[in-house]
Design a protein around this motif. Sequence first.
Motif, PDB file in Angstrom:
ATOM      1  N   LYS A   1      17.561 -13.819  78.841  1.00 57.75           N
ATOM      2  CA  LYS A   1      17.830 -12.433  79.249  1.00 57.75           C
ATOM      3  C   LYS A   1      17.932 -12.353  80.773  1.00 57.75           C
ATOM      4  O   LYS A   1      17.223 -13.048  81.501  1.00 57.75           O
ATOM      5  CB  LYS A   1      16.727 -11.497  78.756  1.00 57.75           C
ATOM      6  N   THR A   2      18.780 -11.474  81.231  1.00 55.56           N
ATOM      7  CA  THR A   2      18.929 -11.284  82.672  1.00 55.56           C
ATOM      8  C   THR A   2      17.807 -10.380  83.191  1.00 55.56           C
ATOM      9  O   THR A   2      17.115  -9.693  82.417  1.00 55.56           O
ATOM     10  CB  THR A   2      20.280 -10.627  83.000  1.00 55.56           C
ATOM     11  N   GLU A   3      17.659 -10.381  84.491  1.00 54.65           N
ATOM     12  CA  GLU A   3      16.649  -9.512  85.115  1.00 54.65           C
ATOM     13  C   GLU A   3      16.905  -8.049  84.764  1.00 54.65           C
ATOM     14  O   GLU A   3      15.978  -7.295  84.452  1.00 54.65           O
ATOM     15  CB  GLU A   3      16.687  -9.702  86.634  1.00 54.65           C
ATOM     16  N   ALA A   4      18.173  -7.634  84.775  1.00 51.22           N
ATOM     17  CA  ALA A   4      18.531  -6.239  84.471  1.00 51.22           C
ATOM     18  C   ALA A   4      18.178  -5.885  83.034  1.00 51.22           C
ATOM     19  O   ALA A   4      17.683  -4.777  82.753  1.00 51.22           O
ATOM     20  CB  ALA A   4      20.019  -6.012  84.720  1.00 51.22           C
ATOM     21  N   GLN A   5      18.405  -6.812  82.095  1.00 48.11           N
ATOM     22  CA  GLN A   5      18.080  -6.561  80.692  1.00 48.11           C
ATOM     23  C   GLN A   5      16.569  -6.413  80.496  1.00 48.11           C
ATOM     24  O   GLN A   5      16.110  -5.520  79.771  1.00 48.11           O
ATOM     25  CB  GLN A   5      18.613  -7.706  79.824  1.00 48.11           C
ATOM     26  N   ILE A   6      15.816  -7.299  81.124  1.00 45.69           N
ATOM     27  CA  ILE A   6      14.354  -7.235  81.000  1.00 45.69           C
ATOM     28  C   ILE A   6      13.826  -5.928  81.587  1.00 45.69           C
ATOM     29  O   ILE A   6      12.984  -5.246  80.978  1.00 45.69           O
ATOM     30  CB  ILE A   6      13.705  -8.444  81.704  1.00 45.69           C
ATOM     31  N   ARG A   7      14.344  -5.558  82.749  1.00 47.98           N
ATOM     32  CA  ARG A   7      13.889  -4.315  83.389  1.00 47.98           C
ATOM     33  C   ARG A   7      14.223  -3.106  82.516  1.00 47.98           C
ATOM     34  O   ARG A   7      13.412  -2.198  82.342  1.00 47.98           O
ATOM     35  CB  ARG A   7      14.538  -4.173  84.765  1.00 47.98           C
ATOM     36  N   GLU A   8      15.417  -3.105  81.936  1.00 49.72           N
ATOM     37  CA  GLU A   8      15.841  -1.993  81.081  1.00 49.72           C
ATOM     38  C   GLU A   8      14.975  -1.903  79.833  1.00 49.72           C
ATOM     39  O   GLU A   8      14.546  -0.815  79.433  1.00 49.72           O
ATOM     40  CB  GLU A   8      17.305  -2.183  80.692  1.00 49.72           C
ATOM     41  N   GLU A   9      14.680  -3.059  79.178  1.00 48.94           N
ATOM     42  CA  GLU A   9      13.870  -3.055  77.951  1.00 48.94           C
ATOM     43  C   GLU A   9      12.424  -2.679  78.247  1.00 48.94           C
ATOM     44  O   GLU A   9      11.790  -1.940  77.474  1.00 48.94           O
ATOM     45  CB  GLU A   9      13.946  -4.436  77.286  1.00 48.94           C
ATOM     46  N   LEU A  10      11.886  -3.173  79.376  1.00 53.37           N
ATOM     47  CA  LEU A  10      10.513  -2.833  79.729  1.00 53.37           C
ATOM     48  C   LEU A  10      10.398  -1.346  80.059  1.00 53.37           C
ATOM     49  O   LEU A  10       9.435  -0.669  79.667  1.00 53.37           O
ATOM     50  CB  LEU A  10      10.053  -3.681  80.915  1.00 53.37           C
ATOM     51  N   THR A  11      11.404  -0.811  80.734  1.00 55.02           N
ATOM     52  CA  THR A  11      11.424   0.624  81.048  1.00 55.02           C
ATOM     53  C   THR A  11      11.466   1.457  79.768  1.00 55.02           C
ATOM     54  O   THR A  11      10.725   2.445  79.627  1.00 55.02           O
ATOM     55  CB  THR A  11      12.651   0.954  81.920  1.00 55.02           C
ATOM     56  N   ALA A  12      12.304   1.068  78.823  1.00 55.85           N
ATOM     57  CA  ALA A  12      12.410   1.798  77.548  1.00 55.85           C
ATOM     58  C   ALA A  12      11.096   1.721  76.768  1.00 55.85           C
ATOM     59  O   ALA A  12      10.692   2.704  76.135  1.00 55.85           O
ATOM     60  CB  ALA A  12      13.546   1.207  76.731  1.00 55.85           C
ATOM     61  N   TYR A  13      10.437   0.571  76.852  1.00 48.08           N
ATOM     62  CA  TYR A  13       9.149   0.403  76.149  1.00 48.08           C
ATOM     63  C   TYR A  13       8.108   1.383  76.709  1.00 48.08           C
ATOM     64  O   TYR A  13       7.390   2.062  75.946  1.00 48.08           O
ATOM     65  CB  TYR A  13       8.670  -1.045  76.317  1.00 48.08           C
ATOM     66  N   VAL A  14       8.009   1.462  78.025  1.00 44.48           N
ATOM     67  CA  VAL A  14       7.034   2.357  78.647  1.00 44.48           C
ATOM     68  C   VAL A  14       7.370   3.816  78.347  1.00 44.48           C
ATOM     69  O   VAL A  14       6.480   4.643  78.085  1.00 44.48           O
ATOM     70  CB  VAL A  14       6.983   2.128  80.178  1.00 44.48           C
ATOM     71  N   GLN A  15       8.659   4.157  78.363  1.00 44.48           N
ATOM     72  CA  GLN A  15       9.063   5.533  78.045  1.00 44.48           C
ATOM     73  C   GLN A  15       8.707   5.919  76.621  1.00 44.48           C
ATOM     74  O   GLN A  15       8.359   7.068  76.333  1.00 44.48           O
ATOM     75  CB  GLN A  15      10.569   5.690  78.268  1.00 44.48           C
ATOM     76  N   GLN A  16       8.757   4.954  75.710  1.00 44.62           N
ATOM     77  CA  GLN A  16       8.455   5.231  74.288  1.00 44.62           C
ATOM     78  C   GLN A  16       6.963   5.212  73.986  1.00 44.62           C
ATOM     79  O   GLN A  16       6.463   6.088  73.275  1.00 44.62           O
ATOM     80  CB  GLN A  16       9.170   4.217  73.403  1.00 44.62           C
ATOM     81  N   PHE A  17       6.248   4.238  74.544  1.00 46.35           N
ATOM     82  CA  PHE A  17       4.847   4.050  74.165  1.00 46.35           C
ATOM     83  C   PHE A  17       3.839   4.426  75.250  1.00 46.35           C
ATOM     84  O   PHE A  17       2.630   4.407  75.005  1.00 46.35           O
ATOM     85  CB  PHE A  17       4.615   2.602  73.749  1.00 46.35           C
ATOM     86  N   GLY A  18       4.322   4.762  76.438  1.00 48.42           N
ATOM     87  CA  GLY A  18       3.404   5.129  77.511  1.00 48.42           C
ATOM     88  C   GLY A  18       2.842   3.910  78.214  1.00 48.42           C
ATOM     89  O   GLY A  18       3.215   2.779  77.951  1.00 48.42           O
ATOM     90  N   THR A  19       1.884   4.173  79.102  1.00 45.55           N
ATOM     91  CA  THR A  19       1.349   3.090  79.932  1.00 45.55           C
ATOM     92  C   THR A  19       0.294   2.266  79.221  1.00 45.55           C
ATOM     93  O   THR A  19      -0.107   1.210  79.712  1.00 45.55           O
ATOM     94  CB  THR A  19       0.746   3.661  81.211  1.00 45.55           C
ATOM     95  N   GLN A  20      -0.194   2.750  78.059  1.00 48.09           N
ATOM     96  CA  GLN A  20      -1.210   1.989  77.332  1.00 48.09           C
ATOM     97  C   GLN A  20      -0.605   0.973  76.384  1.00 48.09           C
ATOM     98  O   GLN A  20      -1.293   0.107  75.883  1.00 48.09           O
ATOM     99  CB  GLN A  20      -2.121   2.956  76.529  1.00 48.09           C
ATOM    100  N   GLY A  21       0.707   1.129  76.086  1.00 49.60           N
ATOM    101  CA  GLY A  21       1.371   0.194  75.197  1.00 49.60           C
ATOM    102  C   GLY A  21       1.013   0.429  73.752  1.00 49.60           C
ATOM    103  O   GLY A  21       0.388   1.379  73.375  1.00 49.60           O
TER     104      GLY A  21
END
Length: 299
Positions: A279-299
């Motif tokens: 995965k590219t840096e942009a893909q990882i950043r996008e997926e990690l951002t979407a994860y935090v938006q969906q599940f919050g900072t506690q994961g």
Amino acid sequence: MSKALLIAQICHTINAAYCLATGDDSQLPWNEAQEAQRQSAVMGVEKYLENPDITPEQLHEAWYQHKLGEGWEFGEVKDYENKKHPCMVPYDQLPQEQKVKDYLFRATVESVSALIQSIPKAPAVSQDDVIGELRTQLTFAQAKCAEYERLLGESARNKVVDGVAVRYVGSRDFVDDHLFKTGLTFVSGQVRILPKELALKFDQYLEFEIVPEGEVDTAALPVDDTGSVMETLKQQQLEEQHERDQVLDELDQIADIATKKDLVAYAKEKYGLEYSSRKTEAQIREELTAYVQQFGTQG
């Protein structure tokens, strides 16, 4: 400095202290206050000096008519630019804590004016003596302010107590308020005591009506949970806002991570997420951002 101006400054200082005691920190020091606000205080002092028997009701009426002539009108929030003020209502419609301000103003003008009158017009009385006496009077008036706040009790801290009775007259047996997001529920014919501003909003809809004063014995109503429900909702909203702020801070932090390697390490350490090296840096950043938006900072 004129007598009226001196007394107006003291009244303004005491009013600011009282507002702070009731949770209103919007009152600026005299030198930073709006010119219109300073002039209004001086005008009120002059009204009293012209007629020492003037009542708090008459003081408010004089203030109201003066503001009306300047183009001011009612607004839920004080707005000098657009000339809106929450006290642009008849005296009997003022909240109790606003009525206290008029009594406090009158008492301050009366006591300070009497003090000034009692000072001998002789060289023996120094400016320091006068200032010392005025400070004593100011301390006394501030103590009175604290006493008024104590006497107000819940009515100063919980506006619901001295609010407006609103009845649900709709056809449904039960209704949940989603309109104003208060968290309140109503059953058919139920009366709740609401803050005036909120009551007026409900009254705009056919399913609700304001109950004329005196028609309902509020003391005989069942235990009213309006205040506690609204306070609980307020706390929930504060917690939700805190969570949103945490998410935004976390997204900013993710955006600031400079390299792909650091992004992968951060995701694994904080959230237990693993990303393929393909995965590219942009893909990882996008997926990690979407994860935090969906599940919050506690994961």
